[in-house]
Structure formats: C-alpha cells, structure tokens
Design a protein around this motif. Structure first.
Motif, PDB file in Angstrom:
ATOM      1  N   MET A   1      11.444   5.795  68.974  1.00  0.00           N
ATOM      2  CA  MET A   1      10.944   5.971  67.620  1.00  0.00           C
ATOM      3  C   MET A   1      10.054   7.217  67.551  1.00  0.00           C
ATOM      4  N   ASN A   2      10.275   8.041  66.544  1.00  0.00           N
ATOM      5  CA  ASN A   2       9.476   9.253  66.374  1.00  0.00           C
ATOM      6  C   ASN A   2       8.647   9.160  65.102  1.00  0.00           C
ATOM      7  N   ILE A   3       7.335   9.071  65.260  1.00  0.00           N
ATOM      8  CA  ILE A   3       6.449   9.016  64.102  1.00  0.00           C
ATOM      9  C   ILE A   3       6.154  10.437  63.646  1.00  0.00           C
ATOM     10  N   ARG A   4       6.450  10.730  62.388  1.00  0.00           N
ATOM     11  CA  ARG A   4       6.224  12.066  61.850  1.00  0.00           C
ATOM     12  C   ARG A   4       4.775  12.243  61.399  1.00  0.00           C
ATOM     13  N   CYS A   5       4.251  11.226  60.712  1.00  0.00           N
ATOM     14  CA  CYS A   5       2.864  11.232  60.273  1.00  0.00           C
ATOM     15  C   CYS A   5       2.496   9.816  59.858  1.00  0.00           C
ATOM     16  N   THR A   6       1.215   9.526  59.811  1.00  0.00           N
ATOM     17  CA  THR A   6       0.780   8.174  59.491  1.00  0.00           C
ATOM     18  C   THR A   6      -0.644   8.196  58.939  1.00  0.00           C
ATOM     19  N   ASN A 110      -3.661   0.243  64.587  1.00  0.00           N
ATOM     20  CA  ASN A 110      -3.534   0.639  65.991  1.00  0.00           C
ATOM     21  C   ASN A 110      -2.588   1.823  66.153  1.00  0.00           C
ATOM     22  N   ILE A 111      -1.499   1.797  65.377  1.00  0.00           N
ATOM     23  CA  ILE A 111      -0.536   2.892  65.444  1.00  0.00           C
ATOM     24  C   ILE A 111      -1.169   4.194  64.962  1.00  0.00           C
ATOM     25  N   ALA A 112      -1.923   4.123  63.853  1.00  0.00           N
ATOM     26  CA  ALA A 112      -2.574   5.325  63.326  1.00  0.00           C
ATOM     27  C   ALA A 112      -3.594   5.878  64.325  1.00  0.00           C
ATOM     28  N   GLU A 113      -4.380   4.993  64.931  1.00  0.00           N
ATOM     29  CA  GLU A 113      -5.393   5.438  65.898  1.00  0.00           C
ATOM     30  C   GLU A 113      -4.746   6.058  67.126  1.00  0.00           C
ATOM     31  N   GLU A 114      -3.654   5.431  67.598  1.00  0.00           N
ATOM     32  CA  GLU A 114      -2.955   5.949  68.780  1.00  0.00           C
ATOM     33  C   GLU A 114      -2.292   7.289  68.482  1.00  0.00           C
ATOM     34  N   TYR A 115      -1.778   7.432  67.257  1.00  0.00           N
ATOM     35  CA  TYR A 115      -1.087   8.666  66.864  1.00  0.00           C
ATOM     36  C   TYR A 115      -2.022   9.871  66.952  1.00  0.00           C
ATOM     37  N   TYR A 116      -3.280   9.670  66.546  1.00  0.00           N
ATOM     38  CA  TYR A 116      -4.232  10.781  66.534  1.00  0.00           C
ATOM     39  C   TYR A 116      -5.080  10.849  67.809  1.00  0.00           C
ATOM     40  N   SER A 117      -4.730  10.037  68.803  1.00  0.00           N
ATOM     41  CA  SER A 117      -5.470  10.065  70.059  1.00  0.00           C
ATOM     42  C   SER A 117      -4.885  11.128  70.986  1.00  0.00           C
ATOM     43  N   LEU A 118      -5.550  11.338  72.115  1.00  0.00           N
ATOM     44  CA  LEU A 118      -5.069  12.307  73.106  1.00  0.00           C
ATOM     45  C   LEU A 118      -4.702  11.605  74.412  1.00  0.00           C
ATOM     46  N   GLY A 119      -4.400  10.310  74.318  1.00  0.00           N
ATOM     47  CA  GLY A 119      -4.090   9.532  75.509  1.00  0.00           C
ATOM     48  C   GLY A 119      -2.846  10.025  76.228  1.00  0.00           C
ATOM     49  N   ALA A 120      -2.863   9.913  77.542  1.00  0.00           N
ATOM     50  CA  ALA A 120      -1.740  10.385  78.353  1.00  0.00           C
ATOM     51  C   ALA A 120      -0.464   9.587  78.073  1.00  0.00           C
ATOM     52  N   ARG A 121      -0.618   8.317  77.723  1.00  0.00           N
ATOM     53  CA  ARG A 121       0.541   7.464  77.461  1.00  0.00           C
ATOM     54  C   ARG A 121       0.754   7.245  75.962  1.00  0.00           C
ATOM     55  N   ARG A 122       0.291   8.173  75.186  1.00  0.00           N
ATOM     56  CA  ARG A 122       0.326   8.064  73.719  1.00  0.00           C
ATOM     57  C   ARG A 122       1.724   7.776  73.177  1.00  0.00           C
ATOM     58  N   LEU A 123       2.713   8.551  73.604  1.00  0.00           N
ATOM     59  CA  LEU A 123       4.064   8.397  73.060  1.00  0.00           C
ATOM     60  C   LEU A 123       4.675   7.050  73.436  1.00  0.00           C
ATOM     61  N   LYS A 124       4.436   6.597  74.672  1.00  0.00           N
ATOM     62  CA  LYS A 124       4.959   5.297  75.093  1.00  0.00           C
ATOM     63  C   LYS A 124       4.298   4.169  74.310  1.00  0.00           C
ATOM     64  N   MET A 125       2.989   4.304  74.088  1.00  0.00           N
ATOM     65  CA  MET A 125       2.266   3.296  73.317  1.00  0.00           C
ATOM     66  C   MET A 125       2.786   3.233  71.888  1.00  0.00           C
ATOM     67  N   LEU A 126       2.992   4.384  71.285  1.00  0.00           N
ATOM     68  CA  LEU A 126       3.491   4.428  69.908  1.00  0.00           C
ATOM     69  C   LEU A 126       4.876   3.796  69.809  1.00  0.00           C
ATOM     70  N   ASP A 127       5.727   4.103  70.773  1.00  0.00           N
ATOM     71  CA  ASP A 127       7.081   3.542  70.769  1.00  0.00           C
ATOM     72  C   ASP A 127       7.023   2.019  70.875  1.00  0.00           C
ATOM     73  N   SER A 128       6.169   1.503  71.747  1.00  0.00           N
ATOM     74  CA  SER A 128       6.046   0.050  71.926  1.00  0.00           C
ATOM     75  C   SER A 128       5.497  -0.613  70.670  1.00  0.00           C
ATOM     76  N   LEU A 129       4.463  -0.018  70.084  1.00  0.00           N
ATOM     77  CA  LEU A 129       3.854  -0.589  68.888  1.00  0.00           C
ATOM     78  C   LEU A 129       4.833  -0.589  67.718  1.00  0.00           C
ATOM     79  N   MET A 130       5.619   0.484  67.586  1.00  0.00           N
ATOM     80  CA  MET A 130       6.599   0.552  66.502  1.00  0.00           C
ATOM     81  C   MET A 130       7.690  -0.499  66.683  1.00  0.00           C
TER      82      MET A 130
END
Length: 258
Positions: A1-6, A110-130
């Motif tokens: 899943m690719n989040i464009r903006c949130t 949670n998705i919005a916060e993760e999207y704007y974070s700089l976490g190393a696993r950000r993309l994996k987290m976003l995919d799981s949450l979506m």
C-alpha cells in the motif's frame, strides 16, 4: 500500500469537494461531524463518525451545519496489492458506520503519525496499519451490513442510535426509549430496525452489553459483579445467565480463556 498523503483531525470549511482521484487512487475519509454528503446527485444526511472509501471515479461534496467539518483522511493507492483490495470486496462511495469508531479513529491517527515520522521501519509499519484498516472495513461490510437508504430520513438516526447503544451499554435501553430517540412509533421502529440491521433492537442491546463485558473481562481485574454493573445489569445472576447464553461460557471461564 502506498500512502500519498494523510491528515488527522483536519478542519475544512463546509461544502468541501472531494474531487475524482487518478485511476487506482482511493480516498479514505472519516467525517467526525454530522454531515450532508452528495455523490453524483445522491444526497445523504449522515451522523457524526461516518466513514467513506471514495474511489477514483466519483466526485463528492461534503457540507455540515456546524461552523467547520472535522475529518481524518488517507489518500492512497494499492500499489502491488490490487489483488488484496479485490479479495476484501470493499464497498466504495457509500457510507460505512462502526459501533466502535474510537478504534478506527485511533488507527487512522497512528497512520498519520507514522507517515510523518522518520522511523527506520516507517514504510513497513504503514503497510501493516493500512492492511489492518482495510480488513476492518471489509469486516464491517460482512458483519455490520449497514445500508443507509437516502430516501428514508430516519436511517441516519437509526445508525446514530445503534452507535450510542454500543457505546453506552450501561444505559437502561428499552423499546420505548429507542423509538422516542428516532421519533417513531414503537411498532414501526421495531420493524425498521430489524429490516436494516438484521436483528431486533433488544437483541442488539444485549449484544452491546456482552461485547463490552468481554472487553472489561479481558482487559481489567474487575469482579464479575462490577462488570455486570458497568454493563447495565442490576442483577449479577441475570448477567451471568445472559453472558453464558451468548458466549457459551461463564464470565469467569471466559476471562481464564483469554
């Protein structure tokens, strides 16, 4: 899943237009205010906390009687997961209502916060949450078949009432109280409630109490007597009988199992 903006807890002026997205893009929006949504000429009066999954093929206009419209939203595309989207058999451009909107709201936050974070696993987290969020949407379609009929002015209120029943299991709900809430006669209310939700209003009240009881039993150390009181039961024995009838085990045994 690719989040464009949130965005979460975003504020927009009444009359905001959701324009057509590019092919393959979707807009998921939780409208937190009471609203009037127009999609391709169909106008719907909706309660607060109504969720939409807009497809790329529609244009919607959202307005509210309040000074501003509050919503959470995610614009995304399926990427390589179009097969998953199809398997979930999601409904697009139609209102979806949940008994527990707090869970959905928290997940979108949670998705919005993760999207704007700089976490190393950000993309994996976003995919799981979506994935979790979309599965919940599919689950709502399969198990809470809430079809809002735009030609019947009471439908939005019935959905609002059902959410209130599930959020407030401690209240003394009865047929007269519920019918008065939506300004209907007792007999017409009972008929319409069963027609929309597939269960009687009293059965739904009991379901709301039992679901809350299961939550309290699994997450707290409250006694069975306290759980009964928190779910609106005056009699502990009555609560225990009703719980076992619906769940298959006693509250105490249920707690041990979870």
């Amino acid at each position: 899943m690719n989040i464009r903006c949130t965005g979460w807890n975003s504020i927009y002026k009444s009359g905001t237009v959701i324009k057509k997205q590019a092919d393959g893009e979707y807009m998921l929006m939780l409208i937190r205010s009471r609203s009037c949504v127009s999609i391709d000429g169909a106008v719907m009066q909706l309660p607060a906390d109504t969720l939409f999954l807009f497809s790329g093929s529609c244009t919607a206009q959202c307005s509210t009687d309040e000074c501003a419209m509050v919503c959470d939203w995610i614009c995304f595309d399926a990427g390589d997961e179009q097969e998953l989207m199809e398997s979930l058999e999601l409904e697009y451009d139609r209102p979806i209502c949940f008994a527990d909107t707090e869970f959905i709201c928290g997940l979108m936050r949670n998705i919005a916060e993760e999207y704007y974070s700089l976490g190393a696993r950000r993309l994996k987290m976003l995919d799981s949450l979506m994935r979790i969020l979309l599965v919940k949407l599919s689950d709502a379609r399969l198990h809470r078949d809430i079809a809002v009929q735009t030609s019947e002015p009471h439908y939005g209120l019935l959905i609002e009432l059902r959410e209130k029943i599930y959020r407030n299991p401690q209240m003394k709900w009865n047929v007269d109280t519920m019918a008065a809430y939506v300004n209907m006669s007792r007999s017409y209310f009972q008929h319409l409630y069963r027609e929309i939700f597939g269960v009687s209003c009293i059965a739904d009240v009991i379901s709301g109490k039992i679901e809350k009881a299961k939550e309290i039993l699994s997450e707290t150390d409250c006694t069975v007597s306290q759980v009964a009181a928190m779910c609106g039961y005056d009699n502990e024995e009555h609560f225990m009988r009703q719980f076992k009838k619906n769940v298959g085990v006693t509250p105490t045994k249920y707690r041990k199992q979870v």
